[in-house]
Design a protein around this motif. Structure first.
Motif, mmCIF file in Angstrom:
data_model
loop_
_atom_site.group_PDB
_atom_site.id
_atom_site.type_symbol
_atom_site.label_atom_id
_atom_site.label_comp_id
_atom_site.label_asym_id
_atom_site.label_seq_id
_atom_site.Cartn_x
_atom_site.Cartn_y
_atom_site.Cartn_z
ATOM 1 N N PRO A 139 0.811 -1.224 0.000
ATOM 2 C CA PRO A 139 0.000 0.000 0.000
ATOM 3 C C PRO A 139 0.843 1.273 0.000
ATOM 4 N N ALA A 140 1.964 1.270 0.708
ATOM 5 C CA ALA A 140 2.841 2.440 0.719
ATOM 6 C C ALA A 140 3.428 2.677 -0.665
ATOM 7 N N MET A 141 3.815 1.608 -1.343
ATOM 8 C CA MET A 141 4.361 1.740 -2.688
ATOM 9 C C MET A 141 3.305 2.269 -3.654
ATOM 10 N N THR A 142 2.074 1.861 -3.457
ATOM 11 C CA THR A 142 0.983 2.363 -4.292
ATOM 12 C C THR A 142 0.809 3.867 -4.078
ATOM 13 N N SER A 143 0.826 4.287 -2.828
ATOM 14 C CA SER A 143 0.685 5.717 -2.522
ATOM 15 C C SER A 143 1.830 6.519 -3.130
ATOM 16 N N ILE A 144 3.035 5.991 -3.032
ATOM 17 C CA ILE A 144 4.195 6.686 -3.604
ATOM 18 C C ILE A 144 4.017 6.830 -5.116
#
Length: 173
Positions: free
Chosen positions: A138-143
């Protein structure tokens, strides 16, 4: 245990087969319930299959399913199924429900490759397990989303600067 095996041995072969088919159908129904497919949804799905009756079926899939829901797994229900000659119809219903369950398992595939997180960035980081990658996804998606949004805003700002220079600064030189 001996009383149930004695009761099973006293049943006729037709009733014993009907009992087994009913038990198998109810087991598949429970499995499908885990995939949030209740009896009403299954009945609607089976209604679509009723338009193409199979050879050897006395009643349609939906009616057979509703009958199974009403009968349960008791010996009286198995005797009724055997007396009415519905065992082959229920066997075909069991095959359809088993196929539907297998399809749902294939779609959801909890332990297979379907839920495995793959990313060019995360795959290059040493020492990350699949669970770690799943937590970081999820963090990679947000980035990624913020990176694309930032690039779009950057393009808009640069376009406005270029137009401003073109319209107001360059004609005065």
């Amino acid at each position: 245990m001996s009383s149930s095996s004695a009761a099973d041995s006293s049943l006729s072969p037709d009733v014993a087969k009907a009992t087994q088919v009913l038990a198998d159908i109810n087991a598949v129904r429970e499995n499908l319930d885990e995939f949030e497919l209740d009896d009403n949804e299954l009945s609607l799905m089976l209604e679509m299959l009723d338009s193409t009756p199979k050879q050897g079926m006395v009643i349609g899939y939906r009616d057979a399913f509703n009958l199974v829901c009403g009968l349960g797994e008791g010996a009286d229900g198995a005797a009724y199924v055997a007396a009415e000659g519905l065992t082959s119809t229920l066997t075909l219903l069991l095959n359809e429900l088993t196929g539907l369950r297998d399809e749902q398992i294939y779609i959801r595939d909890p332990d297979g490759e379907a839920n495995r997180v793959t990313s060019d960035v995360l795959d290059q980081l040493p020492g990350l397990s699949d669970d770690d990658k799943a937590r970081l996804a999820p963090a990679m998606t947000s980035i990624g989303v913020f990176g694309v949004a930032g690039a779009a805003w950057n393009g808009i700002v640069l376009c406005l600067i270029f137009i401003t220079l073109l319209l107001f600064v360059l004609p005065r030189l």
